[in-house]
Design a protein around this motif. Structure first.
Motif, mmCIF file in Angstrom:
data_model
loop_
_atom_site.group_PDB
_atom_site.id
_atom_site.type_symbol
_atom_site.label_atom_id
_atom_site.label_comp_id
_atom_site.label_asym_id
_atom_site.label_seq_id
_atom_site.Cartn_x
_atom_site.Cartn_y
_atom_site.Cartn_z
ATOM 1 N N TYR A 143 0.846 -1.194 0.000
ATOM 2 C CA TYR A 143 0.000 0.000 0.000
ATOM 3 C C TYR A 143 0.880 1.242 0.000
ATOM 4 O O TYR A 143 1.775 1.378 0.848
ATOM 5 C CB TYR A 143 -0.909 -0.002 1.219
ATOM 6 N N SER A 144 0.601 2.141 -0.940
ATOM 7 C CA SER A 144 1.398 3.355 -1.090
ATOM 8 C C SER A 144 0.522 4.592 -0.953
ATOM 9 O O SER A 144 -0.602 4.629 -1.467
ATOM 10 C CB SER A 144 2.099 3.386 -2.442
ATOM 11 N N CYS A 145 1.098 5.567 -0.297
ATOM 12 C CA CYS A 145 0.469 6.865 -0.134
ATOM 13 C C CYS A 145 0.877 7.753 -1.320
ATOM 14 O O CYS A 145 2.020 7.657 -1.792
ATOM 15 C CB CYS A 145 0.986 7.435 1.186
ATOM 16 N N ALA A 146 -0.034 8.597 -1.782
ATOM 17 C CA ALA A 146 0.246 9.480 -2.907
ATOM 18 C C ALA A 146 -0.291 10.873 -2.619
ATOM 19 O O ALA A 146 -1.285 11.024 -1.897
ATOM 20 C CB ALA A 146 -0.378 8.931 -4.184
ATOM 21 N N ALA A 147 0.350 11.870 -3.203
ATOM 22 C CA ALA A 147 -0.061 13.263 -2.991
ATOM 23 C C ALA A 147 -0.128 13.994 -4.323
ATOM 24 O O ALA A 147 0.633 13.708 -5.260
ATOM 25 C CB ALA A 147 0.929 13.964 -2.068
ATOM 26 N N GLY A 148 -1.039 14.953 -4.395
ATOM 27 C CA GLY A 148 -1.050 15.877 -5.523
ATOM 28 C C GLY A 148 -1.847 15.445 -6.716
ATOM 29 O O GLY A 148 -1.696 16.030 -7.794
ATOM 30 N N GLY A 149 -2.682 14.437 -6.564
ATOM 31 C CA GLY A 149 -3.489 14.008 -7.696
ATOM 32 C C GLY A 149 -4.956 14.311 -7.470
ATOM 33 O O GLY A 149 -5.332 15.030 -6.547
ATOM 34 N N GLY A 150 -5.781 13.692 -8.331
ATOM 35 C CA GLY A 150 -7.201 13.929 -8.181
ATOM 36 C C GLY A 150 -8.047 12.934 -8.943
ATOM 37 O O GLY A 150 -9.228 13.197 -9.205
#
Length: 121
Positions: free
Chosen positions: A94-101
């Motif tokens: 499981y990976s965390c991600a930032a800055g998308g939508g």
């Protein structure tokens, strides 16, 4: 530069629960939408859940809806994934991600290294 560090993975029995955490640093956390993705061996990375910048909107993959809850604490620069009623098919990194939508991984700007979740008896 944004840095994301996940924690909270591990081995759990079917039906059990885990809470994943993601620590954000390097920029102003409250400006970023946050998401969780997962990748099982031999499979494509898939969207799990996302939350908007202020926590007012959340979105889930159908496979986890009703079992997983995404949340964030903008004062602590953290995003969480509470996982209940875990199934063997939830086993993945499981990976965390930032800055998308969106539900598409390529749309997200920053990624953590991931944490392993294994659901097995």
């Amino acid at each position: 530069q944004v840095q994301l560090v996940e924690s909270g993975g591990g081995l759990v029995q079917p039906g059990g629960s885990l809470r994943l955490s993601c620590d954000f640093s390097g920029r102003t956390f409250s400006l970023y939408n946050m998401g969780w993705f997962r990748q099982a061996p031999g499979k494509e990375r898939e969207f799990v859940a996302a939350i908007n910048w202020n926590g007012g909107s959340t979105y889930y993959a159908d496979s986890v809806k009703g079992r997983f809850t995404i949340s964030r604490d903008n004062a602590k620069n953290k995003v969480y994934l509470q996982m209940n009623s875990l199934k063997p098919e939830d086993t993945a990194v499981y990976s965390c991600a930032a800055g998308g939508g969106s539900v598409t991984a390529i749309d997200w700007e920053y990624w953590g290294q991931g944490t392993q979740v294994t659901v097995s008896s």
